[in-house]
Scaffold this active site. Structure first.
Site, PDB file in Angstrom:
ATOM      1  N   HIS A 122     114.467  80.886  14.761  1.00  0.00           N
ATOM      2  CA  HIS A 122     114.643  79.474  14.396  1.00  0.00           C
ATOM      3  C   HIS A 122     115.325  78.771  15.554  1.00  0.00           C
ATOM      4  CE1 HIS A 122     115.198  75.964  11.766  1.00  0.00           C
ATOM      5  NE2 HIS A 122     116.306  75.797  12.463  1.00  0.00           N
ATOM      6  N   CYS A 123     114.712  77.694  16.029  1.00  0.00           N
ATOM      7  CA  CYS A 123     115.225  76.975  17.197  1.00  0.00           C
ATOM      8  C   CYS A 123     115.847  75.656  16.759  1.00  0.00           C
ATOM      9  CB  CYS A 123     114.105  76.719  18.206  1.00  0.00           C
ATOM     10  SG  CYS A 123     114.650  75.867  19.693  1.00  0.00           S
ATOM     11  N   PRO A 124     117.170  75.481  16.918  1.00  0.00           N
ATOM     12  CA  PRO A 124     117.801  74.217  16.507  1.00  0.00           C
ATOM     13  C   PRO A 124     117.379  73.041  17.371  1.00  0.00           C
ATOM     14  CG  PRO A 124     119.371  75.605  17.683  1.00  0.00           C
ATOM     15  CD  PRO A 124     118.146  76.447  17.450  1.00  0.00           C
TER      16      PRO A 124
END
Length: 315
Positions: A122-124
């Protein structure tokens, strides 16, 4: 500003990660275009070609960024797990939160609160997961982002040398001009980002060529569970992410030939010794190029086609 995802409406402009990306890019672009190029650079054919090249790459970077943000990373098909005939697999790969059977390489994201096919992480910074269907755009975003950083850093480095020369002559008075402060600040940000992104891109490029993900790489390092070998070959691993048509590899667009190979549910594996390459010519198969491996049965061959389908063929 909202975009419609399959699982509902998600606000991504107010995301903290996306907001940080916007602010850095706007600041660096302002210093590069409106201070270095507009105010301090004389017009010439070389500068014009340089700016055309920069903005082509910049547009590709922005397009890749938008695509990786708005593209569904990989929704698990409904009811696919009903056809599983392995009770142990069902028990081990059932998500109690989403109430679905998880396919191979599928993981539950605690941030998005859903299961994602072939989840990498998951990439913020994109407020989204990197999964089966948007991994190509993620790689293109990193690649074009690096190129824009490098191209802009060249111009800012040349301008910084002039600022240093003025400082040696005029002393601290040179910083009365706010532009002479913004240039080294912007260049420092670019150099830090460029160095970090270079290592990050190299890491993810290695994962793509090995048909692995960040999660699987961590599991392999921790040795918390047995790692299944999905690494068929660099080429097959590459087209699994970027599609079969090489003309669309550098473009963040969606076409039938530029989509990832396979469905994100069924994966080809390298079970035993590889025998070699063959090309299926059977009219009833029509699987095209495929890899042959020995199967568990001594009299059979296991054919793994480019779509990840496994077909048992007699020797």
């Amino acid at each position: 500003f909202f975009f419609q995802a399959e699982d509902g409406i998600r606000d991504f402009c107010l995301s903290r990660g996306l907001g940080d990306v916007y602010k850095r890019q706007v600041f660096n672009y302002y210093v590069f275009m409106f201070i270095v190029i507009d105010k301090r650079t004389q017009s010439s054919s070389l500068i014009t070609c340089y700016l055309i090249l920069f903005h082509i790459i910049f547009i590709l970077y922005v397009a890749s960024y938008i695509q990786v943000v708005i593209t569904e990373p990989g929704k698990v098909p409904l009811y696919w797990g009903v056809f599983l005939d392995d009770p142990d697999q069902k028990k081990r790969r059932y998500c109690l939160i989403c109430n679905i059977f998880k396919p191979e390489r599928c993981h539950h994201c605690s941030v998005c609160n859903r299961c994602v096919l072939n989840m990498d992480h998951h990439c913020p910074w994109i407020n989204n997961c990197v999964g089966f269907f948007n991994r190509k755009y993620f790689m293109l975003m990193l690649f074009y982002g690096l190129l824009t950083q490098y191209l802009a850093a060249i111009a800012l480095s040349i301008e910084l040398l002039q600022v240093i020369a003025e400082f040696l002559i005029k002393g601290g008075a040179v910083f009365d001009d706010i532009d002479n402060i913004l240039i080294p600040v912007s260049l420092a940000i670019m150099l830090v980002l460029g160095f970090s992104l270079t290592l990050f891109f190299r890491f993810h490029l290695t994962l793509v060529l090995q048909n692995s993900t960040t999660i699987e790489n961590l599991e392999k390092q921790k040795q918390t569970e047995a790692t299944i070998e999905y690494n068929l070959s660099p080429y097959i691993n590459w087209i699994q992410v970027f599609g079969k048509n090489w003309l669309f590899w550098p473009l963040p667009i969606v076409t039938e030939s530029s989509t990832p190979v396979g469905d994100g549910v069924i994966w080809g594996k390298k079970p035993n010794e590889k025998i070699g390459m063959m090309e299926s010519r059977d009219s009833e198969d029509k699987y095209g190029d495929c890899l042959l491996y020995t199967s568990d049965a001594a009299d059979d061959l296991l054919c793994v086609d480019l779509g990840g389908r496994r077909i048992i063929k007699k020797k």
